[in-house]
Structure formats: C-alpha cells, structure tokens
Enzyme design. Structure first.
Site, short mmCIF file in Angstrom:
data_model
loop_
_atom_site.label_atom_id
_atom_site.label_comp_id
_atom_site.label_asym_id
_atom_site.label_seq_id
_atom_site.Cartn_x
_atom_site.Cartn_y
_atom_site.Cartn_z
N THR A 1 0.91 -1.26 0.10
CA THR A 1 -0.02 0.05 -0.12
C THR A 1 0.72 1.14 -0.15
O THR A 1 1.84 1.33 0.69
CB THR A 1 -1.04 -0.12 1.08
OG1 THR A 1 -1.71 -1.02 1.03
CG2 THR A 1 -1.85 1.18 1.25
N GLU B 1 -7.58 -5.77 3.74
CA GLU B 1 -7.61 -6.83 2.80
C GLU B 1 -8.98 -6.97 1.82
O GLU B 1 -9.56 -7.95 1.92
CB GLU B 1 -7.54 -8.23 3.80
CG GLU B 1 -6.26 -8.51 4.57
CD GLU B 1 -5.08 -8.66 3.48
OE1 GLU B 1 -5.25 -8.97 2.55
OE2 GLU B 1 -4.02 -8.13 4.08
N GLY C 1 3.08 -2.75 8.52
CA GLY C 1 3.27 -2.93 10.05
C GLY C 1 4.90 -3.42 9.96
O GLY C 1 5.42 -3.95 9.09
#
Lengths: 647, 647
Positions: free
Chosen positions: A152, A413, A191
């Site tokens: 992303t 997702e 993350g």
C-alpha cells in the site's frame, strides 16, 4: 479482591444452565485433548511474569508503547522457539501468538514482528522460486533478518494496479532500479516498516525493455543488519536481478519478460487471509459477548416490577435482544468460517493439479463472507459495548479495543464495499446463466429453484427461513440485474450502468451471503446434534433458530417484497423471536462459559469468570499513575494561580 | 507543504457548485454578523500559540495528557475572562469553549473544568435557595472553588433512585452525615472528581427522623482549598445543615421534611442537557462529513471505466450513498434540535408560571430525539470514517475521536433504550387516548387521522413520505399496544407484559421519532426556501428529499406492512434516491464549505479546506517522537539479541 469468591448471581446462573459447558468447550476445540493443548499453550504464555503488564499500556506514551511491544514480541518468539524445541504443535503456536486471541491478549496494539511471519515469509514461499525460497526463508525463519510487506502507498490502497512505485530492469548491470517518485507513491501502512524490519517485500510496477508488465514483488533491504540504520529512501535504489520474486512472472537476464502461467495463481494468499478474517472476527465477537453477558448477569439496575429489588439487567428483554443474537452470530460465523476453510483447502489442492474451475466460486464466497463477517462482528461488538453502559466505555473493559481491532477488518484486505461488488459480479453472471439455462455452481443453485415459485406458506422452521432468504437473495439479484440492463438498453454504457446500480448490487451480494450463512450454520448444527448430549443439542438448535429468525426479521421489507408472506406471519416470527430469547436466557452464562476464554484473554473487569466486577474495576483504576500521588503537580503549576487570580 | 496551493480537484468542485456557500454559512449561523462573531471568537482561541499543540496528545502518556489538559483549561478560562472584560457575548463564550466544536478542538479529550460550569454551577442555580445561590455561585463563578457533580455510583447509573450513598440528618448538631457504605456506592465517573475539583454537589439518599426521603443534592468539600490534599472519603463525613440544596425539597432544623411543590420541577436541567446533545450530535456529524466529503473529492482510486484514469472516489454511487445521507442527516438533526430548543424555552417559561401541561410531551420528545440523534450521528460518523478507508482509521484524521465522543452520547444523560421506552410509555397512553376519543397533544395528532385510512397512492413528494412514516409509526404503536394488552388478557401482569413487549415498544418509539424528524425538517425547509436564493433553496430541498427517501427506504418492511404501497412504488423510490444522489453530487463540496468549519476545528489532514491531503498526512506523521531518531533503543535492547540468537 476477595480470594476465591464467586459472584452469587453467576453461581445461580451456572446452576440454571441445562447443559455442561465443558461439552461445548470440547466441541468447539475439536475434542478434550485439543482443549488441554490450548489451555497449556495459553498458560505457558499468559502465566509468564515477563509478559504480564505492570501498568496497562493505556497509561504509556506512544513511544513507550512501541518499545514495550518490541520487548514483548521478542519474549514471545523466544518462547515459541522453546515450544518448537520441545516438538510441540508447530504452526498452531505461530497462528495463536500472531493472529489469535492469545496474541492480542499479550500485545493489545499488535505485534511489531507480526508481518514478518504473516506476510513476509508466506509471500516468499508463494512467489519465490525454489532457489529464492532456499536463500530467504531460512534467513527469515532463523530471524537473521526481519521482514515486512510493503504494498500500500499513501495514495493507493484497494486498487493495487494503481501503485506508482516502479522497478526498472537494467540489463547492463543486471539490476532493478526502484523509485517512488511522488508523495502519493510513498509506501504507507506496512506494519514494522518504521523501526522494526530490516527487509521488505516491496510491490512495484515492473518495467523492462520500456514496457510496463504490471505489479511484481521485490526483496529490498531497508536497514543495515548490524547498525539498523535506515538505507536511503526509494530513489534509484538498485537491487540485484535475483531479488525479484520470480516463481510466477519473471524477467530473464537479457530483459525479456516471461508471463505467469496463470494470473489466478496468486489469488491463494489473498483468499487465505480472508478465511482467517472470518475466523478472527468470530472469535473477537465471542470475547465481547462473553464480557457483556457476564456483566449483564452481575449488574442490577432499574426495575421490571416496581415492588421487587433491582433485577439483573440480563432479565430485560431489550438487553437479551442486544446480546443473544451476538451469541448466535458467533456460531454462525464460526461454522461459515469452518466451511470456507475446508473449501479453501480443497480448491488449493485442485489448483496444484491445474484445476481452476472452482476458484471463481471460492473467490466470490470469500469476498462476501469476509465483508459480512467483519461488518456483523464489528456491529455486534459495538452493541455489546453499548449494552454495558458507561463501564463498556472504559478502556479497561477491553470492549473499545476489541471494536477497534474488528472494525479495521472492514477496511483491510479488500474494502467491504469493493468486495461485495466483486461477489455481485459473480452473481450477475450466475443470474445470466440461470436465464440462459446454463449450469450453476453449488452456492447459487438455489437461483434455479427459487426462480420458479413465489415461496411456500409460513412454517415455523429454519428450512422455511432459509428458503425465504434465498428467495430474497434471488429477488435482489434479479432486480439489480434488470435495473442494470434497463439502463444499458436506454443507452448507458455498461460501466456507468454498473456504477449507477451499485447500491442494489451491494444489497444483492449481502442478501446472498446472509442466505448462505444461515444455510451453512443450519447444516452444521444438524450434523452436530446427533453426536452431542440432548441438552447441548437443544441449546445449539435454539441459537441457530434465533440467528435465523432475527436475521429474517431484520429483512422483513425484503421478505414482504419477494415472497407471499402475510402480516400475520410476521407477528408469528416476532413471537418466535421472543420465545427463543426466553428459552436461551437460563443458558446464556453457560454458553459463554463454554467458550472457555482465559481470564487473561478476556482482560476485562466486566467479564472475568468469577464475576467480581466492581472489585476488579476498582483494582484496575488503582493502577493509574495519576493515582500514585494525592496532589498532581498541575495543581500548583496551573490551577492554584488561576484560583487565586479571582477572575 | 506547498504554500497557498489549493488542490485542483477541490478547485474544480468549487467551480461546479450551484450556490454560494457563504449564503449557507450565514443561514446556519443566523446572519452575517453572527458568522463574523463566531469566526473572531474561534480566531481568538485557535490562533493562540499557547493553545496549539506542539506534539499531538496521542503521543503523550495518560498523566501528561491530564496535565496538558489542566494547563490548557486554565488558559482557556483566562481568555474567556478577557472576553468577558471586553463585554463580548457572555454565555455564548462559555457554551462554545465548554461543549461546542471549538472546545473539543482545543481540548480533544475533554475539559477538566467542564463539569464546574456545565453541572456544578447550574445545579446550584436550579436547586439552591436564594441564600445558597448567593453564597456558592459567586465563589464558583470567581473560581475561588472548583466544583463537580457526583451522582453516578460504581453500581448505579441510569436508575438514580437506586443510589446507595446516604445523608442522614442529625438534629443534635444540625449536620448531615454522609456515607458511601459499599463498593457499589462509590461515586464513579464525575469529571474532575479525581484531581481537579475541590467541591462537589453529591447526590445522596436523604434520611431524617428515620425515614428515607429519596435522593437530594448536597454540597461537599473534597479537597483542602490551600493544599489541595483530599479530605477523608465518604465515611461519616459531616456537613452543615445549609449544605443541602433546598430550593425544592427541604429539611427543617428539627429534622422534619418538607416536600417539593412539584417533583417535576427538577426535570428542567435534564431536558436542557438532552436538547444540547441533539445539537452537539448534529455538529459532530457535520464535522465528520466535511472531512469525508473533501477527502473523497481529493482521493482517486480504482476505476469506473477501464480506459479512464482513476476517478475521484466521490464519483462512486456507493460512496455517495454513504456520505450524502449524512449531509442530509446533519440538517435534519439541526432543525429538529432548533425546534426542540424553542419548545424547551416555551415550556420552561410556562413552568415558571405554574403550567405543567406540556411538560410530558416535551419530555417524550426530548427522550426520543436525544436517543435517535445520538445513535444516528454516531452511526453516520462511523460510516464517514469507514468511507475514508485506512486513512480514516488514523487517529490524526480526527474521525475516531469524533466517533468516540458521539457514541458516548448514546449512553450518558439517559441510556438510549431506557429513553426510547420512556417515550413509548407516552405513546401507549396517547394510543389509548386515541381509542377512547380523548384529545391528543400536537406531536401525536397524526394518530387520529392515520387510524382511519390505509394511506394514499404513491406520490413523489416529501408530504407523501411524511404521511407514510406516520402510518408506520401508528402501525407500530398499535401493534405494540395490542401485543401488550393480549399478554395482559392472558394473565401476564402489566409490568412483565411491558418487559416482554419492549422490543416492539422501542421500535414504535423510534418510528414516531423518525416521522417527527422528517416532518420538522420538511417544515423548516419550506419556511426557509422563500427567503434564500433559488439555487440554495434547490440544494436544501434536495437534501431534505434525500433524507426523507433514504429514511423511508431503510424502513420498506414497515412501509409494506402498514401501507398499501406496491413493489412498483418501491422501485420508484429507489430511482428517486439515485436521482437525488446525482443531483447533490456537484454541490457536495460546496455544502460542506458552507458549514464553514475552521481548519483547526476540522483538525484532520483529510479534511482541510485546501485539500492538501497527502502533504498534511506526511507532515502529521513527522510529528511522532518515534521518528525523531533513526534507530529506536529497542533495537539494541531487544531486537539485536534476538536476531543474533539465531533461533
């Protein structure tokens, strides 16, 4: 806190329960042995003093929270290493400490090493060649490197074809040159990208010989392995040729591009994650409803009868109507998730032998089940939170953070609306097939039979409800299909017609999914009942009926629109709902006891097994660093001067 | 960030808007002068460097957050003092810095001195004798003392008759003796009670001459005025006779109790707070929808047409269907709140002259409007947040905290379900009156006319929708009334019958409220349209129609059940909805511009006026203390040893 005392209300509730909660626990775990194994694993982690909180993380600063999380994550994986060394259930340990309720009990705000295991390693396994796997997986598995997954970008999420980061092959040096040329092409969200990982799988648009070949995954070093100092940003970063993961599409050394045999092969991981979301959503909902149900059995407030003492709030029918459908929804999602998991395993083993036939159906079901599970679990958890009044608003109740975790599932997702529209595309094709007399896949078979009738007379049974919900789904699919084609006939181009019909397409997709869930839940319960005690069988059946009745009553508009149901039937359904709430009432605490969630996982003064709600709330607030001193410095610094200024 | 640049998409949107947003601003503020006054007030506070954040409070520890809040609160009230000294609009300054959007922009997590102004002073004004007011109000107003309001106990919230704290009069010393004898009787929740306030109004059960006279308010000192050290807890705390607030009920010095002339007189403050909640809920929703609408105009993602570039996400009809009804809901709640405020003022002035007739109707409307406003605004804000994808999940987007503030409104000042049941009690009486041919109050007049017909044929107009919604409300009221009476006839006692019917009672109450809101909104718009430009009038009318159509479509089950609408009519309604979304689309940014919310109040990189979303997001995350150093200490302390251990 009084040692070894049990709240009197909960004692009474446990005496009233018609079945043995242990039987439910073993059923859900898959047998007594599995329960024992789970409990031991939980004990191994949760009883470790190094992993228990001295001060709740809510009181820490953002920086402290991160540092505590890294510390704990390291301890967790050392402990996993110990378990592995003892030869104890390998993958399950990872699954539980990473994504399961155990993991989120240890690391409330997420695991900084999570994506290393959940995305970095699996992507290399799924998209690396054998040689690449040999090189990188062992390093990653041995924690010689820490990876993350960088897809992303600041300006690009859902629509990954729109990613801007580029990887241009330079045959002269046999390297790829990576660039993130704009603000919107910054990698954002991964993350562990900020401070934890030193490697990443970076997804970028592949250019070779002047042609763009779409997005592909590349391994990129982010930080020095020794000093952890960050490498320069994505401006003309050069990586070796063999850092592109080439199991599917590949670039030869001369720069020529070789396509993947099937673009559908990369679907696997994506679907897998969605299956996991369905299961996780169910488990978080189960935790929230355990908290709210126990609290509602302990909390006394207001009155039903003016002359009687304040009743348990669980005796209010409005409260039952908030909580019991959430109990039932847990089971509905649990069994739908189990069904999806089986189908996923079947289809992926078919894929390996080259069969792709069932992939579109699996994809369509995974899309809508992810969307509906995330949305329903989030709403259910928020309902549970609100049902606990002000105390549900307290951070220490664990309900707000549980809501936060699950509502995020609505977005990641595959954003829910986008996913429902993907299912709708499948349904539109199915309806066209149905009209054309073409064969239908199993999950849309009902379109054929429903098309031919307007529904049977009301019958107080779940099969009647399933038939009604299939009728609703078919009705909505037909309406959306007709409206879209009307627009096209009026000259609107098909892409605009799709967009203009999208409200109805989303609704059709949801209706299809709800019908599927009710049917799957019912079939699962039918299979289970003969093998459990009569009492548990009855309790499970009542919950299934509640889910079916309540879901249908939330859709009476559709029911009246697409079937020949009467208003008298609706009153019967409402009565059935009220009967079921009353029938479930004495078993409510027993059912949540059957979930057998460890108190440290519950992590809420409102929901502990002993029901000592007020003692635990009091103990909780006494942990606040603000309460360490009788007078806070701000009195002397700010308040006193203001008070004395006599404004 | 590029100075003085405006996002190109927003520029284009502003050119497309059919009306002048300033006209809307003046309309909502009540005139150009009021707009100027508001802007100046906002500037006065928001441009003060002492009040602007160096680091966002999200990065601070809990203790630091509290200390910063006290510091800022003190600055705020010094500034209010300056304004008062300049003779500028007195109460409005307090209203804005305490409860309004200005206040929550300065103090995100609430104002530690809030209850001093919002509850402590008003309670003394409402319940103290003239002498008590003279003594305490001046002290409080001059900030010689800081008060709070201590009613809720750990075990007692909604049902205040159940409070356990006691105040027993001792005629020998002319004192009250206060006790909180149990864990559940601990005062819990009062804002400022922990460290800020040194006085409180404590609500306790009054005992005198051995008899309990129910709950009454007492002034109690909590901390030493000089040292701020806490006084001993509530165990045999003695306070003087005249510390009981005695405007209504009172205890004479000999211990005899004199009742309040009307127990209804204390309703005033409670209703006032609910009126404020309706307005605040609307304003927070307005803020959220401003953020989401501007972001959706700037964000490009996915595709409508395969061949075209990624469109603004505001062009997706599903996105419009998420956001535009929230725009409309703001107006609906705004006008309902204004109506309620007028009625409140009329009824309270009647109260002062002893007329109590309209109090029950006001109470019934305030209950359901508070409940529906809080619930709809909360849901609307969450819809806006989710419509911003991952970026809406970021704390700096301000959407999560806005949701947090509004979802709390569902619980406080009367839990929503409890309030809806209070309205239902009024509606059951009204229906009985209707059956008995008794006169009805204005807000339930429609029961009479609706009772006699099954509805007119479909007409594409808001009045038809209002009539339909009244029909639905009447139908639900009738159904609940009948089901409850059926139970009573079968021998269920009336209190149990009430509880058993409560799901339908709540639904009836909501339907009544929704019909009221649509009607009030429509009437307000009808009144406004002649006095504004044709373009603005058209835009306001479209929003009102959207609210009406969308609300009705969410209740098609009820519509089919309680009217003679056809499925063809439903398809017409759906088409009307789609037309309205398309009509509102070009004005969407103009409408939120018209709300004229200061960027510092928006407090979101996603929603600033200039639309520089990505630049602002980037600037925001660079404030994180974690990003101050390239390598966090946790690498050396925890990660490196783990990496080197080669597990």
């Amino acid at each position: 806190m009084p040692a070894n005392t049990m709240n009197e209300d909960l004692k009474r509730e446990r005496q009233r329960c018609s079945f043995d909660p242990k039987e439910l626990t073993y059923l859900l775990d898959g047998g007594e042995e599995k329960t024992e194994e789970r409990r031991q694993r939980e004990k191994f982690f949760l009883d470790d003093p190094e992993l228990s909180e001295t001060a709740p993380s809510d009181y820490l600063s953002h920086k402290e929270k991160y540092e505590h999380a890294v510390k704990k994550a390291c301890i967790v994986f050392k402990k996993v290493q110990q378990l592995q060394a003892q030869g104890k259930a390998g993958m399950q340990n990872f699954r539980e400490v990473l994504g399961g309720q155990l993991g989120s009990a240890i690391l409330r705000d997420g695991n900084p090493l999570g994506l290393h295991y959940v995305m970095f390693i699996p992507t290399i396994m799924g998209q690396g060649t054998i040689e690449q796997q040999a090189e990188w997986i062992s390093k990653a598995w041995n924690l010689e490197i820490i990876g993350t997954y960088a897809q992303t970008e600041l300006g690009h999420g859902t629509f990954i074809r729109g990613l801007e980061t580029t990887a241009t092959y330079d045959p002269a040096t046999e390297e790829f040159v990576l660039n993130s040329p704009t603000l919107t092409s910054y990698k954002w969200w991964p993350g562990g990208l900020g401070h934890t990982a030193n490697y990443a799988v970076v997804v970028a648009q592949l250019y070779s010989q002047g042609i763009c070949h779409g997005i592909h995954p590349f391994i990129v070093q982010l930080r020095d392995e020794e000093t952890h100092l960050p490498m320069p940003g994505f401006e003309n970063v050069r990586i070796p040729w063999n850092y592109m993961l080439m199991k599917n599409g590949k670039v030869l050394k001369d720069g020529s591009y070789v396509k993947s045999p099937s673009s559908k092969l990369t679907y696997g991981t994506m679907i897998f994650v969605r299956v996991v979301i369905v299961q996780d959503a169910a488990n978080y909902l189960r935790k929230a409803v355990t908290i709210a149900t126990r609290y509602s059995a302990v909390r006394h407030q207001s009155h039903i009868k003016e002359s009687a003492p304040e009743p348990q709030i669980l005796d209010f029918v409005t409260q039952q109507h908030k909580l019991f459908p959430q109990l039932a929804t847990y089971f509905a999602l649990h069994y739908s998730g189990a069904w999806l998991w089986d189908m996923y395993n079947n289809v992926t083993s078919e894929l390996e032998s080259g069969e792709l036939d069932r992939l579109p159906e699996l994809h369509a079901l995974a899309c809508c089940l992810k969307a509906v599970s995330a949305a329903d679990a989030a709403q259910g958890i928020e309902t549970c939170r609100l049902a606990c009044g002000g105390h549900g608003y307290m951070s220490c109740s664990s309900l707000p953070i549980t809501y936060g975790l699950v509502t995020a599932m609505v977005t990641y997702e595959g954003e829910n609306t986008v996913l429902l529209l993907q299912t709708a595309r499948y349904l539109m094709k199915a309806w066209q097939n149905c009209l054309d007399g073409q064969p239908l896949t199993p999950s849309v078979q009902y379109l054929n039979s429903v098309r031919r009738s307007f529904g049977g007379v009301y019958h107080k049974s779940v099969p009647w409800i399933i038939a009604s919900m299939q009728r609703i789904a078919a009705g909505k699919i037909e309406t959306a299909h007709r409206h879209m084609n009307d627009k096209i006939k009026r000259g609107v181009n098909s892409e605009d017609a799709w967009n203009e019909t999208s409200i109805e397409l989303v609704a059709a997709s949801e209706a299809h999914c709800k019908a599927f869930i009710v049917e799957t839940y019912y079939n699962s319960v039918q299979q289970i009942v003969p093998s459990v005690s009569q009492q548990l069988g009855k309790a499970l059946t009542e919950l299934c009926e509640l889910y079916a009745v309540n879901t249908l009553l939330k859709n009476i508009g559709d029911l009246l629109r697409y079937s020949n149901v009467t208003t008298g039937d609706l009153e019967n359904l409402q009565r059935w709902l009220e009967e079921l709430l009353a029938a479930i009432r004495p078993n409510a605490v027993g059912i949540v006891d059957g979930f057998d969630i460890n108190d440290a996982i519950i992590a809420s003064p409102l929901g502990a097994y002993d029901g000592n709600v007020y003692e635990r709330l009091f103990a909780e607030v006494s942990k606040s660093p603000l309460n360490a001193k009788p007078v806070n410095e701000s009195f002397h610094k700010y308040l006193k001067p203001l008070l004395k200024s006599k404004m």
